[in-house]
Design a protein around this motif. Structure first.
Motif, PDB file in Angstrom:
ATOM      1  N   GLY A  45       7.730  -3.050  -9.510  1.00  0.00           N
ATOM      2  CA  GLY A  45       8.898  -2.486  -8.847  1.00  0.00           C
ATOM      3  C   GLY A  45       9.043  -0.992  -9.042  1.00  0.00           C
ATOM      4  O   GLY A  45       8.057  -0.256  -9.100  1.00  0.00           O
ATOM      5  N   ASP A  46      10.282  -0.541  -9.153  1.00  0.00           N
ATOM      6  CA  ASP A  46      10.545   0.894  -9.262  1.00  0.00           C
ATOM      7  C   ASP A  46       9.937   1.514 -10.511  1.00  0.00           C
ATOM      8  O   ASP A  46       9.680   2.724 -10.541  1.00  0.00           O
ATOM      9  CB  ASP A  46      12.048   1.159  -9.247  1.00  0.00           C
TER      10      ASP A  46
ATOM     11  N   CYS B 110       9.535 -12.683 -11.374  1.00  0.00           N
ATOM     12  CA  CYS B 110       8.342 -12.843 -12.200  1.00  0.00           C
ATOM     13  C   CYS B 110       8.547 -13.987 -13.196  1.00  0.00           C
ATOM     14  O   CYS B 110       7.673 -14.855 -13.361  1.00  0.00           O
ATOM     15  CB  CYS B 110       8.040 -11.539 -12.925  1.00  0.00           C
ATOM     16  N   ALA B 111       9.691 -14.003 -13.851  1.00  0.00           N
ATOM     17  CA  ALA B 111       9.980 -15.054 -14.818  1.00  0.00           C
ATOM     18  C   ALA B 111      10.040 -16.418 -14.143  1.00  0.00           C
ATOM     19  O   ALA B 111       9.528 -17.412 -14.669  1.00  0.00           O
ATOM     20  CB  ALA B 111      11.295 -14.762 -15.530  1.00  0.00           C
TER      21      ALA B 111
ATOM     22  N   LEU C 125       7.466  -9.041  -4.657  1.00  0.00           N
ATOM     23  CA  LEU C 125       6.076  -9.482  -4.505  1.00  0.00           C
ATOM     24  C   LEU C 125       5.237  -9.087  -5.717  1.00  0.00           C
ATOM     25  O   LEU C 125       4.361  -9.844  -6.148  1.00  0.00           O
ATOM     26  CB  LEU C 125       5.478  -8.902  -3.222  1.00  0.00           C
ATOM     27  N   ASP C 126       5.511  -7.904  -6.287  1.00  0.00           N
ATOM     28  CA  ASP C 126       4.838  -7.527  -7.542  1.00  0.00           C
ATOM     29  C   ASP C 126       5.050  -8.604  -8.603  1.00  0.00           C
ATOM     30  O   ASP C 126       4.112  -9.036  -9.286  1.00  0.00           O
ATOM     31  CB  ASP C 126       5.413  -6.209  -8.090  1.00  0.00           C
ATOM     32  N   GLY C 127       6.313  -9.016  -8.773  1.00  0.00           N
ATOM     33  CA  GLY C 127       6.632  -9.996  -9.806  1.00  0.00           C
ATOM     34  C   GLY C 127       5.955 -11.325  -9.565  1.00  0.00           C
ATOM     35  O   GLY C 127       5.420 -11.948 -10.502  1.00  0.00           O
TER      36      GLY C 127
ATOM     37  N   THR D 112       6.765  -9.427   2.603  1.00  0.00           N
ATOM     38  CA  THR D 112       6.759  -9.060   1.183  1.00  0.00           C
ATOM     39  C   THR D 112       7.821  -9.851   0.423  1.00  0.00           C
ATOM     40  O   THR D 112       7.522 -10.830  -0.246  1.00  0.00           O
ATOM     41  CB  THR D 112       6.981  -7.541   1.009  1.00  0.00           C
ATOM     42  N   GLY D 113       9.088  -9.453   0.544  1.00  0.00           N
ATOM     43  CA  GLY D 113      10.138 -10.115  -0.211  1.00  0.00           C
ATOM     44  C   GLY D 113      10.260 -11.591   0.092  1.00  0.00           C
ATOM     45  O   GLY D 113      10.414 -12.419  -0.819  1.00  0.00           O
ATOM     46  N   GLN D 114      10.168 -11.955   1.364  1.00  0.00           N
ATOM     47  CA  GLN D 114      10.286 -13.369   1.722  1.00  0.00           C
ATOM     48  C   GLN D 114       9.062 -14.169   1.277  1.00  0.00           C
ATOM     49  O   GLN D 114       9.182 -15.339   0.902  1.00  0.00           O
ATOM     50  CB  GLN D 114      10.516 -13.525   3.216  1.00  0.00           C
TER      51      GLN D 114
END
Length: 398
Positions: free
Chosen positions: A301-302, A19-20, A320-322, A54-56
């Motif tokens: 995330g969690d 996210c940052a 992906l959220d970030g 997602t992650g990629q």
């Protein structure tokens, strides 16, 4: 939107750091706070598979695809399933060009993203101890080191036991009835050749249909890690600190009883560990965790949707959220609008995945014979990841 919003991300895990990174790509200032003393202050555990859809995608948004593939292990996608007698039930070997879900060590992923975040924006050694809402609607964050900061937007990226979550939701994670013992085997090919051979390049799943399992995974640098898993009370084995004098002996004794009916070739997973045992009870939030819109606060995330590890969705969704939250902050006219956009997309995505992951955990640790337990077909999963990734990119470019 404040001219220069004060954004505080709590938690420097992969989601918070990503996210940052994306915020900084858009020229939006952000500060990340984490309780760890440094990025490498502790052993973060095993390996992660980053999904193409997602992650990629998140790493692509952050411009980190090449950095990821420099560390990733496509061969780590291999999977073997066995019963507790040592009988192989099925195997999956990925094609040479299969990059739908390559593996990367948790510590490597965290370090890789942190290396691409402005170091001046990282505040290590900052454990959040309390929050308060100020009269103007902003939030003050208090840390164990005696400092505090005020923020226009607080992003809870601080995991299962999030201290930010209570600002938005009263929900707390509940125990699933399944606990893992996290263990490792160093220099496995030389010192633990039997374990290394059984695990191969990827993952090994062994279960007995009585609520007990060994889930082992190849990591980088010659390390194999495993989760010795069972249905048990959350404080298993009821001896308190596993690292206390006599703790390891008591754990080994209890394991020898629980897994007494397993084949001798599998017992070294229980006994030949390096570095002791760490208890990880598996907790989850409700599948469809929602909360009222809360100005100046959101979760990723969690902290927002912790679910069982089955399916490997946790870190993928966090990334992906970030990324999406950061893009929303950069694009929307107000922080409120950015929060609403992010939370709508996040909940739609996470709800079905959480339900599936939590059901898979219960089925895997149920009383069905291993030969009758139908695990997902990795080849089908990988095709689905690639198809959804293509659809996501098409929506972004439309």
């Amino acid at each position: 939107m404040p001219t220069t919003p004060r954004i505080a991300v709590i938690g420097a895990g992969p989601g918070g750091l990503l996210c940052a990174r994306v915020l900084q790509q858009h020229g939006v200032p952000v500060t990340v706070y984490d309780m760890d003393a440094s990025v490498d202050a502790r052993d973060l555990g095993g390996t992660l598979d980053l999904h193409a859809d997602t992650g990629q995608i998140a790493l692509e948004i952050a411009g980190l695809t090449d950095a990821f593939h420099a560390l990733a292990r496509p061969e780590g996608q291999a999977k073997t399933s066995m019963d507790h007698h040592g009988t192989v039930l099925n195997r999956f070997t990925p094609d040479a060009d299969d990059t739908a879900a390559p593996e990367i060590d948790r510590g490597q992923l965290r370090r890789m993203i942190a290396d691409h975040v402005d170091p001046a924006s990282l505040r290590w050694g900052h454990k959040l101890t309390g929050t308060e809402t100020l009269p103007d609607g902003t939030h003050r964050l208090h840390f164990a080191n005696g400092t505090h900061t005020d923020a226009d937007l607080v992003v809870g990226a601080d995991g299962t036991w999030s201290r930010v979550r209570p600002l938005a939701s009263p929900a707390t994670a509940t125990y699933t009835g399944v606990c893992f013992l996290d263990v490792r085997y160093d220099d496995a090919d030389v010192r633990h050749p039997g374990i290394a051979r059984l695990v191969g390049d990827g993952h090994l799943f062994v279960r007995d249909g009585q609520g007990n399992a060994v889930i082992a995974q190849r990591n980088s640098n010659g390390v194999v890690r495993a989760y010795l898993a069972m249905r048990a009370p959350a404080d298993w084995p009821g001896i308190g600190d596993l690292a206390s004098p006599g703790g390891e002996v008591a754990v080994r004794k209890r394991l020898s009883e629980v897994f007494a009916h397993w084949d001798a070739s599998l017992l070294p997973f229980l006994t030949d560990v390096d570095g002791g045992y760490r208890l990880r009870p598996i907790h989850v939030l409700p599948d469809a965790h929602t909360w009222p819109h809360t100005p100046g606060v959101t979760l990723i995330g969690d902290a927002a949707h912790v679910m069982s590890p089955f399916g490997g969705h946790g870190v993928n969704l966090a990334l992906l959220d970030g990324a999406e939250l950061a893009e929303a902050v950069a694009a929307e006219p107000t922080l409120d609008a950015a929060i609403r956009r992010h939370e709508h997309a996040m909940r739609d995505r996470a709800t079905a995945l959480a339900a599936g992951a939590n059901q898979a955990l219960q089925h895997f640790f149920g009383d069905t014979a291993p030969a009758l337990h139908r695990a997902p077909d990795p080849a089908e999963e990988h095709r689905a990841y690639e198809e959804r990734a293509a659809a996501y990119r098409a929506r972004r470019s439309a």
